[in-house]
Design a protein around this motif. Structure first.
Motif, PDB file in Angstrom:
ATOM      1  N   ALA A 125      11.293  -2.660  -7.593  1.00  0.00           N
ATOM      2  CA  ALA A 125      11.694  -1.306  -7.983  1.00  0.00           C
ATOM      3  C   ALA A 125      11.906  -0.495  -6.709  1.00  0.00           C
ATOM      4  O   ALA A 125      11.354  -0.820  -5.651  1.00  0.00           O
ATOM      5  CB  ALA A 125      10.611  -0.675  -8.854  1.00  0.00           C
ATOM      6  N   GLU A 126      12.677   0.566  -6.801  1.00  0.00           N
ATOM      7  CA  GLU A 126      12.977   1.353  -5.608  1.00  0.00           C
ATOM      8  C   GLU A 126      11.714   1.940  -4.989  1.00  0.00           C
ATOM      9  O   GLU A 126      11.590   1.993  -3.768  1.00  0.00           O
ATOM     10  CB  GLU A 126      13.989   2.466  -5.928  1.00  0.00           C
ATOM     11  CG  GLU A 126      14.578   3.105  -4.695  1.00  0.00           C
ATOM     12  CD  GLU A 126      15.192   2.112  -3.707  1.00  0.00           C
ATOM     13  OE1 GLU A 126      14.968   2.288  -2.490  1.00  0.00           O
ATOM     14  OE2 GLU A 126      15.879   1.162  -4.118  1.00  0.00           O
ATOM     15  N   ASP A 127      10.734   2.351  -5.789  1.00  0.00           N
ATOM     16  CA  ASP A 127       9.492   2.887  -5.218  1.00  0.00           C
ATOM     17  C   ASP A 127       8.701   1.796  -4.497  1.00  0.00           C
ATOM     18  O   ASP A 127       8.056   2.055  -3.480  1.00  0.00           O
ATOM     19  CB  ASP A 127       8.640   3.607  -6.267  1.00  0.00           C
ATOM     20  CG  ASP A 127       8.301   2.750  -7.470  1.00  0.00           C
ATOM     21  OD1 ASP A 127       9.040   1.799  -7.763  1.00  0.00           O
ATOM     22  OD2 ASP A 127       7.279   3.044  -8.131  1.00  0.00           O
ATOM     23  N   ASP A 128       8.744   0.550  -5.004  1.00  0.00           N
ATOM     24  CA  ASP A 128       8.109  -0.574  -4.310  1.00  0.00           C
ATOM     25  C   ASP A 128       8.806  -0.839  -2.976  1.00  0.00           C
ATOM     26  O   ASP A 128       8.163  -1.083  -1.960  1.00  0.00           O
ATOM     27  CB  ASP A 128       8.144  -1.848  -5.151  1.00  0.00           C
ATOM     28  CG  ASP A 128       7.165  -1.821  -6.310  1.00  0.00           C
ATOM     29  OD1 ASP A 128       6.192  -1.032  -6.262  1.00  0.00           O
ATOM     30  OD2 ASP A 128       7.369  -2.598  -7.256  1.00  0.00           O
ATOM     31  N   ARG A 129      10.138  -0.781  -2.994  1.00  0.00           N
ATOM     32  CA  ARG A 129      10.913  -0.995  -1.762  1.00  0.00           C
ATOM     33  C   ARG A 129      10.547   0.053  -0.721  1.00  0.00           C
ATOM     34  O   ARG A 129      10.336  -0.258   0.438  1.00  0.00           O
ATOM     35  CB  ARG A 129      12.418  -0.945  -2.043  1.00  0.00           C
ATOM     36  CG  ARG A 129      12.948  -2.151  -2.752  1.00  0.00           C
ATOM     37  CD  ARG A 129      14.474  -2.051  -2.881  1.00  0.00           C
ATOM     38  NE  ARG A 129      14.982  -3.302  -3.364  1.00  0.00           N
ATOM     39  CZ  ARG A 129      15.109  -4.408  -2.633  1.00  0.00           C
ATOM     40  NH1 ARG A 129      14.786  -4.387  -1.379  1.00  0.00           N
ATOM     41  NH2 ARG A 129      15.565  -5.513  -3.163  1.00  0.00           N
ATOM     42  N   GLU A 130      10.475   1.294  -1.162  1.00  0.00           N
ATOM     43  CA  GLU A 130      10.161   2.382  -0.240  1.00  0.00           C
ATOM     44  C   GLU A 130       8.746   2.231   0.315  1.00  0.00           C
ATOM     45  O   GLU A 130       8.506   2.410   1.505  1.00  0.00           O
ATOM     46  CB  GLU A 130      10.331   3.735  -0.931  1.00  0.00           C
ATOM     47  CG  GLU A 130      10.441   4.884   0.027  1.00  0.00           C
ATOM     48  CD  GLU A 130      11.553   4.708   1.054  1.00  0.00           C
ATOM     49  OE1 GLU A 130      11.282   5.002   2.244  1.00  0.00           O
ATOM     50  OE2 GLU A 130      12.663   4.286   0.706  1.00  0.00           O
ATOM     51  N   ALA A 131       7.793   1.873  -0.545  1.00  0.00           N
ATOM     52  CA  ALA A 131       6.408   1.674  -0.104  1.00  0.00           C
ATOM     53  C   ALA A 131       6.318   0.530   0.901  1.00  0.00           C
ATOM     54  O   ALA A 131       5.625   0.636   1.918  1.00  0.00           O
ATOM     55  CB  ALA A 131       5.500   1.405  -1.305  1.00  0.00           C
ATOM     56  N   LEU A 132       7.026  -0.562   0.642  1.00  0.00           N
ATOM     57  CA  LEU A 132       7.020  -1.698   1.575  1.00  0.00           C
ATOM     58  C   LEU A 132       7.690  -1.342   2.896  1.00  0.00           C
ATOM     59  O   LEU A 132       7.196  -1.696   3.962  1.00  0.00           O
ATOM     60  CB  LEU A 132       7.708  -2.914   0.953  1.00  0.00           C
ATOM     61  CG  LEU A 132       6.830  -3.769   0.057  1.00  0.00           C
ATOM     62  CD1 LEU A 132       7.674  -4.738  -0.760  1.00  0.00           C
ATOM     63  CD2 LEU A 132       5.812  -4.521   0.873  1.00  0.00           C
ATOM     64  N   ARG A 133       8.821  -0.640   2.830  1.00  0.00           N
ATOM     65  CA  ARG A 133       9.500  -0.246   4.076  1.00  0.00           C
ATOM     66  C   ARG A 133       8.603   0.637   4.931  1.00  0.00           C
ATOM     67  O   ARG A 133       8.552   0.498   6.148  1.00  0.00           O
ATOM     68  CB  ARG A 133      10.798   0.488   3.762  1.00  0.00           C
ATOM     69  CG  ARG A 133      11.933  -0.431   3.430  1.00  0.00           C
ATOM     70  CD  ARG A 133      13.263   0.321   3.380  1.00  0.00           C
ATOM     71  NE  ARG A 133      14.263  -0.566   2.837  1.00  0.00           N
ATOM     72  CZ  ARG A 133      14.760  -0.479   1.608  1.00  0.00           C
ATOM     73  NH1 ARG A 133      14.365   0.474   0.793  1.00  0.00           N
ATOM     74  NH2 ARG A 133      15.656  -1.344   1.197  1.00  0.00           N
ATOM     75  N   THR A 134       7.906   1.558   4.281  1.00  0.00           N
ATOM     76  CA  THR A 134       7.003   2.455   5.004  1.00  0.00           C
ATOM     77  C   THR A 134       5.838   1.681   5.607  1.00  0.00           C
ATOM     78  O   THR A 134       5.436   1.912   6.740  1.00  0.00           O
ATOM     79  CB  THR A 134       6.458   3.539   4.052  1.00  0.00           C
ATOM     80  OG1 THR A 134       7.573   4.255   3.512  1.00  0.00           O
ATOM     81  CG2 THR A 134       5.525   4.490   4.774  1.00  0.00           C
ATOM     82  N   ALA A 135       5.314   0.728   4.844  1.00  0.00           N
ATOM     83  CA  ALA A 135       4.110   0.016   5.268  1.00  0.00           C
ATOM     84  C   ALA A 135       4.381  -1.178   6.171  1.00  0.00           C
ATOM     85  O   ALA A 135       3.482  -1.626   6.870  1.00  0.00           O
ATOM     86  CB  ALA A 135       3.337  -0.449   4.037  1.00  0.00           C
TER      87      ALA A 135
END
Length: 110
Positions: free
Chosen positions: A14-24
């Motif tokens: 999901a886009e929120d998972d992608r964003e969380a992974l990119r940040t982390a």
């Protein structure tokens, strides 16, 4: 103690998972921990998950693999596992240099 390395791909993030992974992704240490750590590229297509699993006296690779997969699953990212490598640290032999070997080498050079 076991060290388990799982290589896989993320699936339908999901886009929120992608964003969380990119940040982390930059914050994840490259280390074996009991919770497990990810390394992946910025495209988030493939990953390596490193997990350290305590070993009981009767535990073997199947138990370590099962616990590492549970740790991976606990992170909540949809994934597909490609390969799993398990190292039993109880079987690793450490060769220590003897103190005399350095001295004898120095005397031969001198």
């Amino acid at each position: 103690m076991f060290r388990v390395t799982i290589r896989g791909t993320f699936e339908e993030l999901a886009e929120d998972d992608r964003e969380a992974l990119r940040t982390a992704v930059d914050a994840f240490p490259v280390a074996f921990t009991e919770a497990g750590t990810f390394t992946c590229d910025r495209s988030l297509s493939a990953f390596t998950f490193r997990c350290q699993v305590p070993a009981g006296p009767d535990d073997g690779e199947p138990e370590a693999t099962e616990r590492a997969i549970a740790a991976l699953t606990a992170h909540g990212y949809p994934h597909r596992i490609l390969r799993i490598g398990v190292t039993d640290l109880r079987e690793i032999k450490i060769r220590r240099k003897s103190r005399t070997s350095g001295a004898s080498r120095a005397s031969r050079q001198g």
